[in-house]
Write a protein that holds these residues in place. Sequence first.
Motif, PDB file in Angstrom:
ATOM      1  N   MET A 201       0.849  -1.184   0.000  1.00  0.00           N
ATOM      2  CA  MET A 201       0.000   0.000   0.000  1.00  0.00           C
ATOM      3  C   MET A 201       0.893   1.244   0.000  1.00  0.00           C
ATOM      4  O   MET A 201       2.114   1.149   0.155  1.00  0.00           O
ATOM      5  N   GLN A 202       0.281   2.407  -0.140  1.00  0.00           N
ATOM      6  CA  GLN A 202       1.069   3.633  -0.167  1.00  0.00           C
ATOM      7  C   GLN A 202       1.728   3.923   1.178  1.00  0.00           C
ATOM      8  O   GLN A 202       2.785   4.562   1.231  1.00  0.00           O
ATOM      9  N   ASP A 203       1.151   3.420   2.275  1.00  0.00           N
ATOM     10  CA  ASP A 203       1.728   3.658   3.606  1.00  0.00           C
ATOM     11  C   ASP A 203       2.461   2.439   4.146  1.00  0.00           C
ATOM     12  O   ASP A 203       2.671   2.308   5.349  1.00  0.00           O
ATOM     13  N   GLY A 204       2.861   1.530   3.263  1.00  0.00           N
ATOM     14  CA  GLY A 204       3.617   0.357   3.688  1.00  0.00           C
ATOM     15  C   GLY A 204       2.913  -0.934   3.344  1.00  0.00           C
ATOM     16  O   GLY A 204       1.873  -0.946   2.670  1.00  0.00           O
ATOM     17  N   PRO A 205       3.449  -2.072   3.778  1.00  0.00           N
ATOM     18  CA  PRO A 205       2.818  -3.366   3.496  1.00  0.00           C
ATOM     19  C   PRO A 205       1.423  -3.455   4.121  1.00  0.00           C
ATOM     20  O   PRO A 205       1.177  -2.896   5.200  1.00  0.00           O
ATOM     21  N   ARG A 220       9.916 -17.555   6.404  1.00  0.00           N
ATOM     22  CA  ARG A 220      10.725 -17.064   7.517  1.00  0.00           C
ATOM     23  C   ARG A 220      11.450 -15.766   7.183  1.00  0.00           C
ATOM     24  O   ARG A 220      12.110 -15.189   8.046  1.00  0.00           O
ATOM     25  N   LEU A 221      11.325 -15.283   5.928  1.00  0.00           N
ATOM     26  CA  LEU A 221      11.963 -14.037   5.517  1.00  0.00           C
ATOM     27  C   LEU A 221      10.940 -13.129   4.856  1.00  0.00           C
ATOM     28  O   LEU A 221      10.052 -13.599   4.138  1.00  0.00           O
ATOM     29  N   PHE A 222      11.090 -11.814   5.082  1.00  0.00           N
ATOM     30  CA  PHE A 222      10.256 -10.820   4.428  1.00  0.00           C
ATOM     31  C   PHE A 222      11.152  -9.683   3.946  1.00  0.00           C
ATOM     32  O   PHE A 222      11.792  -8.997   4.743  1.00  0.00           O
ATOM     33  N   PHE A 223      11.240  -9.493   2.625  1.00  0.00           N
ATOM     34  CA  PHE A 223      12.000  -8.406   2.029  1.00  0.00           C
ATOM     35  C   PHE A 223      11.071  -7.229   1.780  1.00  0.00           C
ATOM     36  O   PHE A 223      10.020  -7.383   1.142  1.00  0.00           O
ATOM     37  N   THR A 224      11.471  -6.037   2.234  1.00  0.00           N
ATOM     38  CA  THR A 224      10.624  -4.859   2.053  1.00  0.00           C
ATOM     39  C   THR A 224      11.479  -3.608   1.931  1.00  0.00           C
ATOM     40  O   THR A 224      12.620  -3.566   2.403  1.00  0.00           O
ATOM     41  N   GLY A 233       6.748   4.469  -4.888  1.00  0.00           N
ATOM     42  CA  GLY A 233       7.083   5.783  -4.361  1.00  0.00           C
ATOM     43  C   GLY A 233       6.551   6.059  -2.970  1.00  0.00           C
ATOM     44  O   GLY A 233       6.863   7.094  -2.385  1.00  0.00           O
ATOM     45  N   GLY A 234       5.739   5.168  -2.401  1.00  0.00           N
ATOM     46  CA  GLY A 234       5.157   5.393  -1.085  1.00  0.00           C
ATOM     47  C   GLY A 234       6.138   5.143   0.044  1.00  0.00           C
ATOM     48  O   GLY A 234       7.219   4.582  -0.148  1.00  0.00           O
ATOM     49  N   SER A 235       5.757   5.577   1.250  1.00  0.00           N
ATOM     50  CA  SER A 235       6.605   5.391   2.430  1.00  0.00           C
ATOM     51  C   SER A 235       5.770   4.913   3.612  1.00  0.00           C
ATOM     52  O   SER A 235       4.614   5.308   3.773  1.00  0.00           O
ATOM     53  N   ILE A 236       6.392   4.072   4.406  1.00  0.00           N
ATOM     54  CA  ILE A 236       5.706   3.477   5.549  1.00  0.00           C
ATOM     55  C   ILE A 236       5.426   4.536   6.618  1.00  0.00           C
ATOM     56  O   ILE A 236       6.178   5.508   6.763  1.00  0.00           O
ATOM     57  N   THR A 237       4.333   4.370   7.359  1.00  0.00           N
ATOM     58  CA  THR A 237       4.029   5.227   8.507  1.00  0.00           C
ATOM     59  C   THR A 237       4.481   4.516   9.783  1.00  0.00           C
ATOM     60  O   THR A 237       4.728   3.303   9.790  1.00  0.00           O
ATOM     61  N   PHE A 238       4.559   5.272  10.885  1.00  0.00           N
ATOM     62  CA  PHE A 238       4.973   4.659  12.144  1.00  0.00           C
ATOM     63  C   PHE A 238       3.989   3.565  12.574  1.00  0.00           C
ATOM     64  O   PHE A 238       4.389   2.497  13.041  1.00  0.00           O
TER      65      PHE A 238
END
Length: 440
Positions: A201-205, A220-224, A233-238
Amino acid sequence: MQLRAGTLRPGQRLPSIRDEAQRLGIGKNTVVEAYLRLVGQGILQAKPGSGYYVVRTPPAATQEHKIPLVAATDRVSLLAEQLDRRLPIRPGDGRPPTEWLETSELRRYLSYQRFQEADSYNSSWGYAPLRERLCGALAERGISCRESQLLMTHGANHAMDLVIRRYVAPGDNVLVDDPGYYPLLAKLALAGANAVGVNRMQDGPDVGDLEAKAKKSGARLFFTQSLAHNPTGGSITFGTAYSVLRAATEFDLLVIEDDPFADILPYTAPRLAALDQLDRVIYIGTFSKTLAGSFRTGYIAAAPRLASELNELKVVTTVSTSAHDERLIFQLVEHGHYLKHLRRLRARASTATTASVKALEALGFSIRRPIGGGFYLWIELPEHMGGDDLAHDAAMAGIFIAPAANFSTSRNPPPAMRVNVAYGADPSFIGWLGDQVNRR
């Protein structure tokens, strides 16, 4: 010219350096350099005390091999086009323009410094002063890291490759952003692993999707990529970051966080590695997006045991990284050149983003906010613009585009396109895109 025309043939002796310099009205050193270059190309042979002799004639210009024009319809061709640069209009490129990365001031400094210091093999962990500096940079981002937890790599792709080689076995399920970083998908396929897409999503996974996929797949692994996400172009929120780490703890996930634009993003932006303090997060950084890509210099920060395991693998597979490049980068940082360069780069990216958003919105596209501060925009396309034909049509017009299929684990994702902000307002691209949108 005489060599290409065949006037000088194999076995013939060239004029002496003095005679050729007098004939052309140039310095003898210039003639020496030209002759030596031809020796290096295997065209001439130097015979001490006798002179220079023709060994072979160079091929005519019409015989030179030309790389065929191929549309970027899959991950390999997409990456190849970014390296070969055959198409002049480049909204699909993953990198900023060369002129953004090598300003005249920076280029002059690099030209002066490149061969100022010579050394044997680098330390297995990388150049110590640069690693110390990077630990300081990570501290500014809220990530506590000792030098024993940080190893240098040949860029972010090498870092990902080390993680995959060390912790992924054939047949393993691995969670990835979807859409996500396409070279990573190619690496996982090469390793025989199954990439399981987590809706980005635009605010992260999408945390609900992450939890469901982690539970079902047993991964057992998650690449992000948390910030300035490639390709959306989006960025994760806190809030999302906290939820991702809670899910990682519940399902015992090792999270690999790629942060290629860290140096032009705010220190205070939410990063999983800062919230987690490198407990179950492996953090990857690189200079390839902010300096010339040919540097191929990046790094991994991780828990001590993981860092040691990855460094051992690095030694076995590549011995060491480039001491020359790492010294150069350290000098750029130490003398303030890199900081000045980053300020210019941020300004250019901001100006280009504004222009690209305006041009794309004028065509009717809805650009999601926040954009994130990196180099990418993600535009959803009308249904009739799906399929490989779009990339072929663009290539015929001299335009390099990056369709959604390259970034997804799905074979038929909804039509969309990554747009590099440096080229998003290019009149030729906007004109072509407008024509495509209006076709029914």
